[in-house]
Design a protein around this motif. Structure first.
Motif, PDB file in Angstrom:
ATOM      1  N   TYR A 182       0.823  -1.212   0.000  1.00  0.00           N
ATOM      2  CA  TYR A 182       0.000   0.000   0.000  1.00  0.00           C
ATOM      3  C   TYR A 182       0.856   1.261   0.000  1.00  0.00           C
ATOM      4  O   TYR A 182       0.330   2.364   0.039  1.00  0.00           O
ATOM      5  CB  TYR A 182      -0.904   0.056   1.242  1.00  0.00           C
TER       6      TYR A 182
ATOM      7  N   GLN B 204       2.676   5.085   9.662  1.00  0.00           N
ATOM      8  CA  GLN B 204       1.397   4.392   9.464  1.00  0.00           C
ATOM      9  C   GLN B 204       1.504   2.919   9.853  1.00  0.00           C
ATOM     10  O   GLN B 204       0.597   2.368  10.457  1.00  0.00           O
ATOM     11  CB  GLN B 204       0.957   4.518   8.008  1.00  0.00           C
TER      12      GLN B 204
ATOM     13  N   LEU C 291      -8.666  -0.516   5.276  1.00  0.00           N
ATOM     14  CA  LEU C 291      -7.283  -0.255   5.705  1.00  0.00           C
ATOM     15  C   LEU C 291      -6.432   0.417   4.626  1.00  0.00           C
ATOM     16  O   LEU C 291      -5.831   1.470   4.878  1.00  0.00           O
ATOM     17  CB  LEU C 291      -6.634  -1.557   6.185  1.00  0.00           C
ATOM     18  N   PRO C 292      -6.375  -0.161   3.401  1.00  0.00           N
ATOM     19  CA  PRO C 292      -5.571   0.530   2.376  1.00  0.00           C
ATOM     20  C   PRO C 292      -6.105   1.918   2.062  1.00  0.00           C
ATOM     21  O   PRO C 292      -5.318   2.833   1.771  1.00  0.00           O
ATOM     22  CB  PRO C 292      -5.663  -0.396   1.167  1.00  0.00           C
TER      23      PRO C 292
ATOM     24  N   GLU D 182      -7.562   4.000   4.146  1.00  0.00           N
ATOM     25  CA  GLU D 182      -7.102   4.906   5.202  1.00  0.00           C
ATOM     26  C   GLU D 182      -5.666   5.337   4.938  1.00  0.00           C
ATOM     27  O   GLU D 182      -5.308   6.514   5.039  1.00  0.00           O
ATOM     28  CB  GLU D 182      -7.138   4.212   6.569  1.00  0.00           C
ATOM     29  N   ILE D 183      -4.845   4.337   4.596  1.00  0.00           N
ATOM     30  CA  ILE D 183      -3.426   4.630   4.387  1.00  0.00           C
ATOM     31  C   ILE D 183      -3.236   5.551   3.192  1.00  0.00           C
ATOM     32  O   ILE D 183      -2.375   6.432   3.188  1.00  0.00           O
ATOM     33  CB  ILE D 183      -2.648   3.312   4.222  1.00  0.00           C
ATOM     34  N   MET D 184      -4.070   5.357   2.181  1.00  0.00           N
ATOM     35  CA  MET D 184      -3.916   6.169   0.972  1.00  0.00           C
ATOM     36  C   MET D 184      -4.655   7.498   1.081  1.00  0.00           C
ATOM     37  O   MET D 184      -4.620   8.301   0.148  1.00  0.00           O
ATOM     38  CB  MET D 184      -4.414   5.385  -0.241  1.00  0.00           C
TER      39      MET D 184
ATOM     40  N   ARG E  26     -10.343  -6.331   0.033  1.00  0.00           N
ATOM     41  CA  ARG E  26      -9.369  -5.338   0.495  1.00  0.00           C
ATOM     42  C   ARG E  26      -8.405  -4.969  -0.637  1.00  0.00           C
ATOM     43  O   ARG E  26      -8.066  -3.802  -0.829  1.00  0.00           O
ATOM     44  CB  ARG E  26      -8.603  -5.923   1.691  1.00  0.00           C
TER      45      ARG E  26
END
Lengths: 288, 260
Positions: free
Chosen positions: A191, A197, B103-104, B106-108, B151
């Motif tokens: 990601y 993070q 989750l990805p 949020e990270i992105m 996901r």
């Protein structure tokens, strides 16, 4: 309530053992008194006397209970003779020490996990710090803090408690923060996650079970640290001082009552950590 | 050859281990077009997972060239060009299914509203509507793996890299998931690279089957499947299917040499 039977059995067995030990250990004094008075003691007299001595080697459970009633319930909590008052002094220092130690343990663990240099330079010292007997170190810290003009006992007690309690948190958090496996870390890499993070979303939550296990240990360690800090150097307040005064004045009942209160305090604190763990666990989907 | 999504030429990768160098990939040449479903099949140690990890930028080849969408795998990774599905679902036990899928996102840095909308969409895509509020342990293994596919799909990468995603599941569940995956592939028109060690799975799913063999890891055969895009499960009893499966088996046997 299936577990009630076995639990009560164990309690009864312990009490029986305690009473038996009280008879055996206090018998000598009874015999000595009788000899001095030139009388014989019957078995029933012996049993009665070993349960009621004013300064027994080992007080019987009911004696400890009545001393507890006297110092916990019958004495005003503002009085210095009240164990509630003394326990509150110990509790305050235990909590400040525990908080300081926990924060220090977390901070060190984070630093060690993030940087190889920190790992190499901090870990050995952390281990060495725990090889020094606290009974040797505690008086030094107390004396030193009053030398440099620190008023009151709270700060040295906090320092000693933190010194004992940071270590379990440190060790467990290092393990917890490193617990995610290679696949979990690879996933976050795909990601393009930043190190911060990875830390917040994966390492920190993954370390929580380790954290709670450590907090229970470090809470107990913190309490022991405070009591040890209260023992020497003429500390005038706290459960530790009651232990000291009791032993100096030859008052075993006082010692035993303080011991019971100290262990109850410890059990209560650890119970609180357990409750917090359950609460957080429910939020984080731990299967019931 | 800029039209290829993935282009490998003369790719080599050698791991230095305690027992000396291990030639994980040797002279791998392969082009994968947009919209293809490519399976990599071979015994363990043949480099199929390593090749997938090279495409993902998780391993760095020692020699040769490899591009993903015309750029290096590392750049493609940072451009979020692909979703990766591992053999284990690897869901976070402390997050609900919906929060795992987001989750990805949020990270992105997707907005909350966009996250919710996307989570709902991809959960529907893997037929897990209504399971968003469950925790992973409340789902079966197959459902967990579907959640992990959701996901990987959530951020709309055109490329899906799957490393034996159904390897740990029983055959009945695997059949169902294979069917679902084909449907999902038809719906989304993604390019899929799929590592497996099951011959029926590879033949059933793929438009292209890459047969690999170990020591050193290399490609021994590339089979373009003549099967139609529409594939009911009973296509596996057809003569065509059996012929392709036979060719894969032959390729695997040839690659093994006198090893077995």
């Amino acid at each position: 309530m299936k577990s009630l039977g076995p639990v009560l059995t164990v309690v009864a067995a312990l009490l029986a053992l305690w009473y038996a030990a009280a008879v055996v250990m206090n018998a000598q004094w009874t015999y000595d008194q009788a000899e001095r008075a030139g009388t014989e003691v019957t078995l029933s007299e012996l049993l009665a006397d070993t349960m009621t001595q004013r300064r027994p080697k080992l007080p019987a459970p009911h004696q400890v209970l009545s001393e507890l009633k006297k110092t916990v319930i019958d004495t005003k909590v503002t009085s210095k003779r009240s164990l509630v008052y003394q326990a509150s002094i110990t509790l305050g220092a235990t909590l400040t020490g525990f908080l300081t130690g926990t924060l220090l343990g977390i901070a060190l663990a984070v630093a060690v996990v993030r940087s190889r240099v920190m790992e190499l330079s901090v870990t050995p010292w952390a281990i060495i710090s725990q090889t020094i007997p606290i009974v040797a170190l505690a008086p030094m810290i107390v004396v030193l803090s009053s030398r440099i003009g620190i008023e009151g006992r709270l700060i040295p007690k906090t320092v000693i408690a933190a010194y004992l309690s940071y270590f379990p948190v440190f060790v467990s958090m290092v393990k917890g923060l490193r617990s995610p496996d290679a696949m979990q870390l690879d996933l976050l890499r795909t990601y393009g996650a930043a190190p911060g993070q990875v830390f917040r979303k994966l390492r920190l939550p993954a370390s929580l079970p380790y954290f709670f296990a450590a907090m229970k240990i470090s809470m107990a360690a913190s309490l022991v640290g405070v009591i040890v800090a209260e023992l020497p150097t003429g500390a005038v307040q706290g459960l530790g001082s009651r232990l000291l005064i009791g032993s100096q004045n030859g008052q075993p009942l006082m010692i035993w009552a303080a011991l019971v209160v100290a262990s109850a305090l410890g059990a209560g604190l650890i119970l609180m950590v357990g409750l917090l763990e359950r609460l957080l666990g429910r939020m984080m989907g731990v299967r019931a | 050859m800029a039209s290829h999504v993935i282009d490998a030429a003369g790719l080599n990768l050698t791991f230095q281990t305690g027992d000396g160098p291990v030639h994980a990939l040797k002279d791998v040449d392969l082009g994968i077009d947009r919209g293809e479903f490519v399976s990599f099949i071979g015994p363990s140690g043949c480099g199929k997972t390593t090749f997938l990890r090279c495409i993902a930028g998780l391993e760095t080849p020692t020699d040769g060239s490899l591009t993903v969408n015309g750029v290096t795998p590392d750049e493609a990774r940072r451009a979020r060009a692909y979703g990766y599905v591992f053999q284990a679902a690897g869901l976070y036990p402390w997050r609900t299914i919906a929060r795992n899928v987001s989750l990805p996102l949020e990270i992105m840095g997707f907005s909350k509203a966009e996250q919710a909308e996307r989570v709902e969409r991809v959960l529907a895509l893997v037929e897990l509507e209504g399971f968003g509020r469950k925790f992973p342990w409340q789902l079966s293994g197959g459902m967990q793996q579907r959640a992990s596919i959701a996901r990987a799909l959530s951020f709309d990468a055109d490329l899906l890299l799957m490393d034996e995603p159904f390897g740990a599941l029983d055959e009945i569940v695997r059949d169902r998931l294979n069917e679902q995956l084909l449907r999902l592939w038809a719906q989304t028109e993604k390019t899929i690279c799929f590592v497996t060690h099951s011959i029926p799975e590879a033949v059933y799913l793929s438009t292209k089957i890459v047969v690999m063999s170990p020591r050193p890891g290399r490609i021994t055969d590339v089979i373009d499947s003549p099967l139609p895009k529409e594939r009911p499960l009973d296509i596996r009893d057809s003569a065509e299917f059996i012929a392709i499966a036979h060719r894969v088996r032959e390729g695997l046997r040839a690659g093994h040499g006198d090893d077995v």
